[in-house]
Design a protein around this motif. Sequence first.
Motif, short mmCIF file in Angstrom:
data_model
loop_
_atom_site.label_atom_id
_atom_site.label_comp_id
_atom_site.label_asym_id
_atom_site.label_seq_id
_atom_site.Cartn_x
_atom_site.Cartn_y
_atom_site.Cartn_z
N ILE A 144 0.86 -1.19 -0.22
CA ILE A 144 0.11 0.05 0.14
C ILE A 144 0.93 1.18 -0.07
CG2 ILE A 144 -1.86 1.30 1.25
CD1 ILE A 144 -2.78 -1.55 0.17
N HIS A 248 -7.27 1.53 -3.32
CA HIS A 248 -7.70 0.46 -2.49
C HIS A 248 -8.09 -0.72 -3.50
CE1 HIS A 248 -7.02 2.82 1.15
NE2 HIS A 248 -7.30 3.78 0.65
N GLY A 251 -4.89 -2.50 -3.66
CA GLY A 251 -4.88 -3.11 -2.51
C GLY A 251 -5.67 -4.48 -2.31
#
Length: 418
Positions: A144, A248, A251
């Motif tokens: 991340i 995200h 991720g």
Amino acid sequence: MNVVNLTDPALMQDPFGGFARIREEGPMVRGSYPGGGPPMWLVTRYEDVRSVLSDTRFVNNPASVPGMEVDNIREQLMAARGMDQDVVPYLLDSILDVDNADHLRLRRLISREFTARRVIDLRPRMAEITESLLDLLDNETDLIENFAYPLPITVICELVGVPEQDRPAWREQGEALMTRTPGAVNAPWRGMIELSRDLIERRRANPGNDLLSALIRTHDEDGDRLSDRELITMIITLILAGHETTTHLIGNGTLALLTHPDQLDLVKKDPGLWSRAIPELMRWCGPVHGAQMRYAAEDVEIDGQTIKKGEGVIPVLVSANHDPRRFDDPERLDVTREQDSRREVHVGFGHGPHYCLGAALARNEVEIAFNALFRRFPGLALAGEPERQYVPWSWRLAKLPVRLSDYVSSDIARAWRG
């Protein structure tokens, strides 16, 4: 009728299972935020969610409800968070918060410059940024921090026209927004407003071939079509929205694939499957779980339930994307799942008039990111326990520790989402 507490820790911990149970109780349920005004309706089933998102009888701004004053629940939530009145308009007057002619005007202005051609032309630069970030990774790294975040923030800043030396400041202010301390969000919002003002002045004096320069020309040539505040709000919206979802999704998608090695093997053997895998990942573990609040501009009936004029409605995207009425075996991640070539089936990017402007950019970035990541590091594996970041209406990771080459035991790579 039971009222769902949308800040219930159990629901935030497992929104997939939680909303699945809620969805099967009925197509429409009541939900509330403690201290956030009266309950609103939650629309949980796929066809109803798409219907609400495309129905012009539902508006984003409660002021658009004719003939009555409707409390703005978002404004109440901002007040509960201690947000100052001078900051609030920059949050509530964006392209996401206007309707009808104002929304059409802003969307046309940004769409005229934020074109598919501009995104396609940016692909070689996206690939270059991706490879350079992968070059810098240590064998054990937080994906991340060192890849999923810097890739999209760099791309959107280059697209908008934010100079490289300014990007750490944008990142610092964006991260500060995650605080839950009442009143603490005022400083980062003011910081981003000032960063935007300064950037506008510099781009006005020295325009480039970027999105902001194009919007400034529109503002200066026809100032009544794009106000100063709208221009500042547009910059902030583009930068925040332009990297959050993509970060995200990279991720979440990486973790999903690492914990489903059979699916990862399929795309490794046939990279052509990424065109199916990316929408499937957006459906299965997309980071945005609820669309923005809508308000009924008149009485509307959904599945026999009347939504009264002025009542708030939230289309629950995570519930729609896991609705067995639309998706066979929806809890199964399947990168070979058939996609409809005529339309996007999942609602992870929304639907209808407020469909995400940056969807094409996100899809291109994620495709390039995954292709390069798993091509460069075919032995990529988890190196520790992923760390969730608990934000309402979102599924995201704060940390994703990985090892680039070595094998990690299966007890660490245990099934994600239970």
